[in-house]
Design an enzyme around this catalytic site. Sequence first.
Site, PDB file in Angstrom:
ATOM      1  CG  ASN A  92     113.285  94.054 -79.248  1.00  0.00           C
ATOM      2  OD1 ASN A  92     113.239  95.190 -78.746  1.00  0.00           O
ATOM      3  ND2 ASN A  92     112.425  93.439 -79.720  1.00  0.00           N
ATOM      4  CB  CYS A 128     108.936  97.124 -78.041  1.00  0.00           C
ATOM      5  SG  CYS A 128     109.648  95.676 -77.602  1.00  0.00           S
ATOM      6  CG  HIS A 180     110.644  98.095 -82.102  1.00  0.00           C
ATOM      7  ND1 HIS A 180     111.736  98.429 -80.882  1.00  0.00           N
ATOM      8  CD2 HIS A 180     110.284  97.068 -81.709  1.00  0.00           C
ATOM      9  CE1 HIS A 180     111.572  97.441 -80.337  1.00  0.00           C
ATOM     10  NE2 HIS A 180     110.871  96.549 -80.651  1.00  0.00           N
TER      11      HIS A 180
HETATM   12  N1  ACO Z   1     118.654  78.441 -81.898  1.00  0.00           N
HETATM   13  C1  ACO Z   1     118.374  77.365 -82.454  1.00  0.00           C
HETATM   14  N2  ACO Z   1     117.139  76.811 -82.622  1.00  0.00           N
HETATM   15  C2  ACO Z   1     115.938  77.531 -82.127  1.00  0.00           C
HETATM   16  C3  ACO Z   1     116.270  78.872 -81.295  1.00  0.00           C
HETATM   17  C4  ACO Z   1     117.632  79.266 -80.994  1.00  0.00           C
HETATM   18  N3  ACO Z   1     117.841  80.379 -80.540  1.00  0.00           N
HETATM   19  N4  ACO Z   1     114.916  79.032 -80.732  1.00  0.00           N
HETATM   20  C5  ACO Z   1     114.119  78.232 -81.188  1.00  0.00           C
HETATM   21  N5  ACO Z   1     114.744  77.155 -82.172  1.00  0.00           N
HETATM   22  C6  ACO Z   1     114.089  76.291 -82.643  1.00  0.00           C
HETATM   23  C7  ACO Z   1     112.768  75.752 -82.161  1.00  0.00           C
HETATM   24  O1  ACO Z   1     112.874  74.929 -81.135  1.00  0.00           O
HETATM   25  C8  ACO Z   1     112.370  75.165 -83.535  1.00  0.00           C
HETATM   26  O2  ACO Z   1     112.730  73.817 -83.572  1.00  0.00           O
HETATM   27  P1  ACO Z   1     111.829  72.513 -83.926  1.00  0.00           P
HETATM   28  O3  ACO Z   1     111.315  73.048 -85.179  1.00  0.00           O
HETATM   29  O4  ACO Z   1     112.745  71.352 -83.646  1.00  0.00           O
HETATM   30  O5  ACO Z   1     110.755  72.529 -82.935  1.00  0.00           O
HETATM   31  C9  ACO Z   1     112.801  75.892 -84.704  1.00  0.00           C
HETATM   32  O6  ACO Z   1     113.968  76.533 -84.144  1.00  0.00           O
HETATM   33  C10 ACO Z   1     111.758  76.680 -85.438  1.00  0.00           C
HETATM   34  O7  ACO Z   1     111.530  77.734 -84.138  1.00  0.00           O
HETATM   35  P2  ACO Z   1     110.330  78.835 -84.315  1.00  0.00           P
HETATM   36  O8  ACO Z   1     110.080  79.365 -82.990  1.00  0.00           O
HETATM   37  O9  ACO Z   1     109.041  78.308 -85.230  1.00  0.00           O
HETATM   38  O10 ACO Z   1     111.034  79.698 -85.184  1.00  0.00           O
HETATM   39  P3  ACO Z   1     110.761  80.986 -86.083  1.00  0.00           P
HETATM   40  O11 ACO Z   1     111.583  80.890 -87.610  1.00  0.00           O
HETATM   41  O12 ACO Z   1     109.334  81.311 -85.700  1.00  0.00           O
HETATM   42  O13 ACO Z   1     111.973  82.026 -85.463  1.00  0.00           O
HETATM   43  C11 ACO Z   1     111.912  83.904 -83.982  1.00  0.00           C
HETATM   44  C12 ACO Z   1     111.695  82.522 -84.107  1.00  0.00           C
HETATM   45  C13 ACO Z   1     112.914  84.238 -84.171  1.00  0.00           C
HETATM   46  C14 ACO Z   1     111.462  84.306 -82.215  1.00  0.00           C
HETATM   47  C15 ACO Z   1     110.642  84.574 -84.691  1.00  0.00           C
HETATM   48  O14 ACO Z   1     109.481  83.892 -84.400  1.00  0.00           O
HETATM   49  C16 ACO Z   1     110.351  85.996 -84.312  1.00  0.00           C
HETATM   50  O15 ACO Z   1     111.243  86.703 -84.660  1.00  0.00           O
HETATM   51  N6  ACO Z   1     109.096  86.292 -83.761  1.00  0.00           N
HETATM   52  C17 ACO Z   1     109.244  87.943 -83.429  1.00  0.00           C
HETATM   53  C18 ACO Z   1     109.433  88.025 -81.878  1.00  0.00           C
HETATM   54  C19 ACO Z   1     110.040  89.395 -81.772  1.00  0.00           C
HETATM   55  O16 ACO Z   1     110.624  90.053 -82.190  1.00  0.00           O
HETATM   56  N7  ACO Z   1     109.682  89.685 -80.485  1.00  0.00           N
HETATM   57  C20 ACO Z   1     110.223  90.960 -79.699  1.00  0.00           C
HETATM   58  C21 ACO Z   1     109.046  91.477 -78.882  1.00  0.00           C
HETATM   59  S1  ACO Z   1     107.830  92.319 -79.867  1.00  0.00           S
HETATM   60  C22 ACO Z   1     108.801  93.355 -80.740  1.00  0.00           C
HETATM   61  O17 ACO Z   1     109.492  93.886 -80.403  1.00  0.00           O
HETATM   62  C23 ACO Z   1     108.157  93.436 -82.153  1.00  0.00           C
END
Ligand code: ACO
Length: 324
Positions: free
Chosen positions: A281, A112, A251
């Site tokens: 993204n 990214c 970004h």
């Molecule tokens: N829809 C519904 N529920 C979901 C989804 C979805 N798409 N995805 C995960 N869940 C559930 C999980 O299974 C979990 O359920 P559980 O509690 O029963 O186990 C619950 O939601 C919470 O999951 P987490 O992974 O803890 O959710 P979090 O609040 O961390 O959000 C996310 C996840 C959005 C991916 C977050 O961690 C994030 O934004 N991370 C950054 C990732 C990113 O931006 N990556 C891009 C590449 S790097 C960059 O560009 C910066």
Amino acid sequence: MGAVILGTGSCLPEKILSNHDLGKIVDTNDEWILSRTGISTRRISGQGEATYQLGAAAARKAMEMAEVTVEEIDLIIVATMSAHMLMPSCACFIQKELGAVNAFAYDVNAACSGFLFALDNGDKFLRVEKGKKILIIGTETLSSRTNWEDRNTCILFGDGAGAVVAEYQDNERGVIASNLLSDGTLWNLLYMHTAPSCNPDLQLADNPGSHILMEGREVFKYAVKAMEGAIRDLLSRENVDMDSIDLMIPHQANIRILRKLVSRLGVKEEKVFINVQKYGNTSAASVPIALDEANREGRFKRGDLLLVCSFGGGFTWGASLLRW
Ligand code: ACO
């Protein structure tokens, strides 16, 4: 001073995939995606919208704005992690598509952060090769590298391309400085395999194919801290205070990452350009797409101070300061 951007362009695929549409593919819903990421829709490539074709279309728009002909282009640097082929580079495909007969071309892969790394490459090239004109492009079709059964990742990414035309000018304008970093020890928090090796001795037992794999929470934590550190170091090195920044173009990964970053830096939200809600993204394409939209919307003018920053797989991250 450094690489002055003469024109910007972007190209987004026609197909729009909404959160509601995603709810028919994996177990998710609009409310969850919107509240966790700020993303409402993303674009998905189809026929005629391969990575190099999107990149070439964005480049044509940038050249049109810059009033530069394709024959004047001396170098094409393309940031991507979803190239059409591993070899030749996406940049060579774009060169062919554009008919850029006087250019040489190569790819940069810093996930990214790729556009920032490519911009820094281009800036350094132009400071040496004054009088040349270059294209710097970020282009991705991450829909081709997404596991559409993994709701943790498939909701985040989208396709698109952005491009700039740049030249060196001996004045106050252009890239002032960049601060780029990486930490390969953290590779396994965000990665994508290549296709399995044809050499059985080099086969990885757990290679699942070219899918993005991610530890979302860890990525989130590092992204905020790393970008904040890179920005603070850059500004202090250049003796620039946060209030002097006219527009920040980060970004576009996730609205929560951006809000946290912006609040830690103490930047007012109206000074931050955000379009993650529309495109998700788009990795290396996100900064040049945002730059082009902000430019066409008149969000900055000649002489303004712009701050761009990014974070991605590797991990790679950084920030750049530009005088428009
Ligand atoms: N829809 C519904 N529920 C979901 C989804 C979805 N798409 N995805 C995960 N869940 C559930 C999980 O299974 C979990 O359920 P559980 O509690 O029963 O186990 C619950 O939601 C919470 O999951 P987490 O992974 O803890 O959710 P979090 O609040 O961390 O959000 C996310 C996840 C959005 C991916 C977050 O961690 C994030 O934004 N991370 C950054 C990732 C990113 O931006 N990556 C891009 C590449 S790097 C960059 O560009 C910066």
